[in-house]
Design an enzyme around this catalytic site. Structure first.
Site, PDB file in Angstrom:
ATOM      1  CG  ASP A  51      24.750  54.747  72.934  1.00 33.54           C
ATOM      2  OD1 ASP A  51      24.897  55.952  73.235  1.00 33.54           O
ATOM      3  OD2 ASP A  51      25.520  54.155  72.155  1.00 33.54           O
ATOM      4  NE  ARG A  60      45.777  45.329  83.583  1.00 30.11           N
ATOM      5  CZ  ARG A  60      45.614  44.339  84.475  1.00 30.11           C
ATOM      6  NH1 ARG A  60      44.396  44.027  84.892  1.00 30.11           N
ATOM      7  NH2 ARG A  60      46.642  43.672  84.941  1.00 30.11           N
ATOM      8  CE  LYS A  64      31.377  59.687  68.809  1.00 31.93           C
ATOM      9  NZ  LYS A  64      30.421  58.632  68.673  1.00 31.93           N
ATOM     10  CE1 TYR A 123      29.246  55.179  66.136  1.00 38.01           C
ATOM     11  CE2 TYR A 123      29.971  53.135  67.150  1.00 38.01           C
ATOM     12  CZ  TYR A 123      30.261  54.306  66.486  1.00 38.01           C
ATOM     13  OH  TYR A 123      31.557  54.608  66.169  1.00 38.01           O
TER      14      TYR A 123
HETATM   15  C1  LIG Z   1      30.491  57.202  68.643  1.00 42.64           C
HETATM   16  C2  LIG Z   1      29.419  56.383  69.241  1.00 42.64           C
HETATM   17  C3  LIG Z   1      29.704  55.162  69.888  1.00 42.64           C
HETATM   18  C4  LIG Z   1      31.081  54.574  69.942  1.00 42.64           C
HETATM   19  O1  LIG Z   1      31.965  55.359  70.673  1.00 42.64           O
HETATM   20  P1  LIG Z   1      33.553  55.450  70.408  1.00 42.64           P
HETATM   21  O2  LIG Z   1      33.993  56.435  71.421  1.00 42.64           O
HETATM   22  O3  LIG Z   1      33.754  55.875  68.987  1.00 42.64           O
HETATM   23  O4  LIG Z   1      34.107  54.079  70.644  1.00 42.64           O
HETATM   24  C5  LIG Z   1      28.638  54.483  70.468  1.00 42.64           C
HETATM   25  N1  LIG Z   1      27.376  54.964  70.410  1.00 42.64           N
HETATM   26  C6  LIG Z   1      27.080  56.117  69.797  1.00 42.64           C
HETATM   27  C7  LIG Z   1      25.667  56.596  69.752  1.00 42.64           C
HETATM   28  C8  LIG Z   1      28.082  56.862  69.186  1.00 42.64           C
HETATM   29  O5  LIG Z   1      27.774  58.006  68.563  1.00 42.64           O
END
Ligand SMILES: *Cc1c(COP(=O)(O)O)cnc(C)c1O
Length: 440
Positions: free
Chosen positions: A224, A88, A249, A141
């Protein structure tokens, strides 16, 4: 005993020097080797999965020292190297993937999480406290939007959104309020905004944060970077403090894992790692291993996806049944275009996310989506396969109707994430589905 320690110290120094000189190579050249020493794993060319929950200490003193560092009780000394404790807290797979990730963004350190949302929420929990205000760009998001507005409010933290288009003017307006000026602690950006590809000027926001910061209080700018990073945009180089990824992604890239990452300076990342230890939202050895596999092909995948997206966007832009395409490669290039100015200063590529308004309404949009064969109807993005979805009723269904309209998320809007298939096949699939809309 002394000899052994000195000898080990020498070896550590050797590897530290070696990995530093490795930095002269491009990130894509280092994704197969950086941070991993085959000699420690029976010569295996690929890092094994360290599927273990705990690690054996050589002696009690070592255990004590590792815990002091891991729990933030004291800083690591120049002569020390942090060791493994418990999965962890740390694990070889996790540490190697974190080291490799830093290379793309030129970051000092990285922390990897089990999802993008855990990366986002851990940043917000660590850098905000009751009474603080966080400013965020919209559209955002959905999960981040929910956390900012419905979870942080339980802890007495106020989140205020501003429109991504004309962000500088909107931020200026918000900061005229003395209460906001005094309490703002973090500026949270998502650029390009999902699904409209609207850009926010990161450097401008970093300058604002710096102006508002004092010796006692540093205003954090978190970006982000899921949509363009880490190949086509580097927010840390533009003055941001933290860059956040949904590694589900592009970084993961095969639609077979969920993970998240945050990059920044050593102090900030250390704070996040301590918080992660207590939230328990670290990435598992197995997921970290999958990410290592993914990072080897990151550059070739993203380059191919972008090359395909350029062709797809041009095709859609000419199509009779398409009203408007939103793609960074197609933004208005006139002198007066503020978006183009930001694009030139901030982005290294146009990416592989395309959205477009189809002629008609929800019925036509659904007929089109149902008509796709090669492109799959699914949310998420950045994977090797092309995906299409309907933001208004799927990813962005939660946004109030009037806000949807204001930011351009209409019934006609389709979002596609372009994969690595042959561009001709992607285009043929889109063309066929577009002509099928009216039952033709
Ligand atoms: C998918 C996404 C998230 C969240 O990520 P997860 O891996 O689904 O928890 C946050 N920001 C953006 C821009 C995303 O496309």
């Amino acid at each position: 005993m002394t000899v052994t320690i000195e000898c080990e110290f020498y070896i550590q120094q050797f590897y530290q020097k070696k990995s530093m000189s490795d930095k002269k190579y491009s990130p894509e050249s280092l994704m197969m080797s950086y941070g991993y020493n085959p000699e420690l794993s029976e010569g295996a060319i690929k890092c094994p999965i360290f599927q273990t929950s705990t690690f054996v200490f050589r002696n009690a003193q070592e255990g004590k020292a590792f815990f002091e560092i891991a729990y933030g009780k004291r800083a690591i000394r120049a002569s020390e190297e942090m060791g493994l404790i418990y999965s962890r807290i740390n694990n070889p797979n996790l540490e190697i993937v974190e080291k490799r990730l830093t290379l793309w963004d030129g970051a000092a350190d990285a922390a990897v999480f089990e999802s993008g949302m855990s990366a986002v929420s851990t940043v917000l929990m660590e850098f905000l406290k009751p009474g603080d205000i966080v400013l965020y760009s919209t559209p955002l998001y959905g999960g981040s939007h929910h956390f900012l507005n419905h979870v942080l409010s339980k802890f007495g933290i106020r989140a205020i959104g501003f429109d991504a288009s004309d962000a500088d003017k909107n931020i200026e307006d918000l900061l005229r309020d003395e209460d906001v000026r005094r309490k703002v602690a973090l500026i949270y950006l998502e650029t390009p905004a999902n699904p409209t590809n609207t850009l926010v000027d990161i450097k401008y926001c970093a300058d604002v944060a710096e102006t508002l910061s004092t010796a006692e209080k540093k205003i954090i700018v978190a970006v982000d970077n899921t949509y363009l990073g880490p190949i086509w945009q580097h927010p840390l180089q533009l003055g941001a403090d933290l860059v956040i990824y949904s590694a589900t992604k592009y970084l993961g890239g095969h639609s077979d894992l969920t993970a998240g990452a945050v990059l920044g300076n050593s102090d900030h990342i250390q704070r996040l790692k301590v918080m992660r230890t207590f939230l328990g939202n670290m990435c598992s050895p197995n997921t970290a291993w999958l990410l290592l596999r993914s990072l080897e092909t990151l550059k070739v995948r993203m380059d191919q996806q972008q090359a395909n997206a350029v062709q797809v966007a041009e095709f859609l832009d000419r199509h009779e049944r398409v009203e408007k395409v939103h793609y960074l490669g197609l933004i208005d290039r006139s002198e007066s275009s503020k978006q183009y100015q930001i694009y030139k200063d901030q982005c290294l590529g146009s990416g592989a996310m395309v959205s477009f308004h189809i002629k008609g309404g929800e019925q036509e949009a659904f007929a089109f989506l149902n008509g796709l064969r090669l492109i799959k109807l699914a949310v998420s993005l950045g994977g090797t396969e092309s995906l299409a979805e309907h933001p208004a009723t799927m990813t962005h269904t939660d946004i109030p109707d009037e806000e949807k309209l204001r930011i351009g998320i209409t019934e006609q809007l389709i979002r596609i994430s372009i994969g690595i298939e042959n561009a001709k096949d992607i285009i043929a699939d889109l063309d066929r589905a577009l002509w099928m809309i009216n039952g033709d």
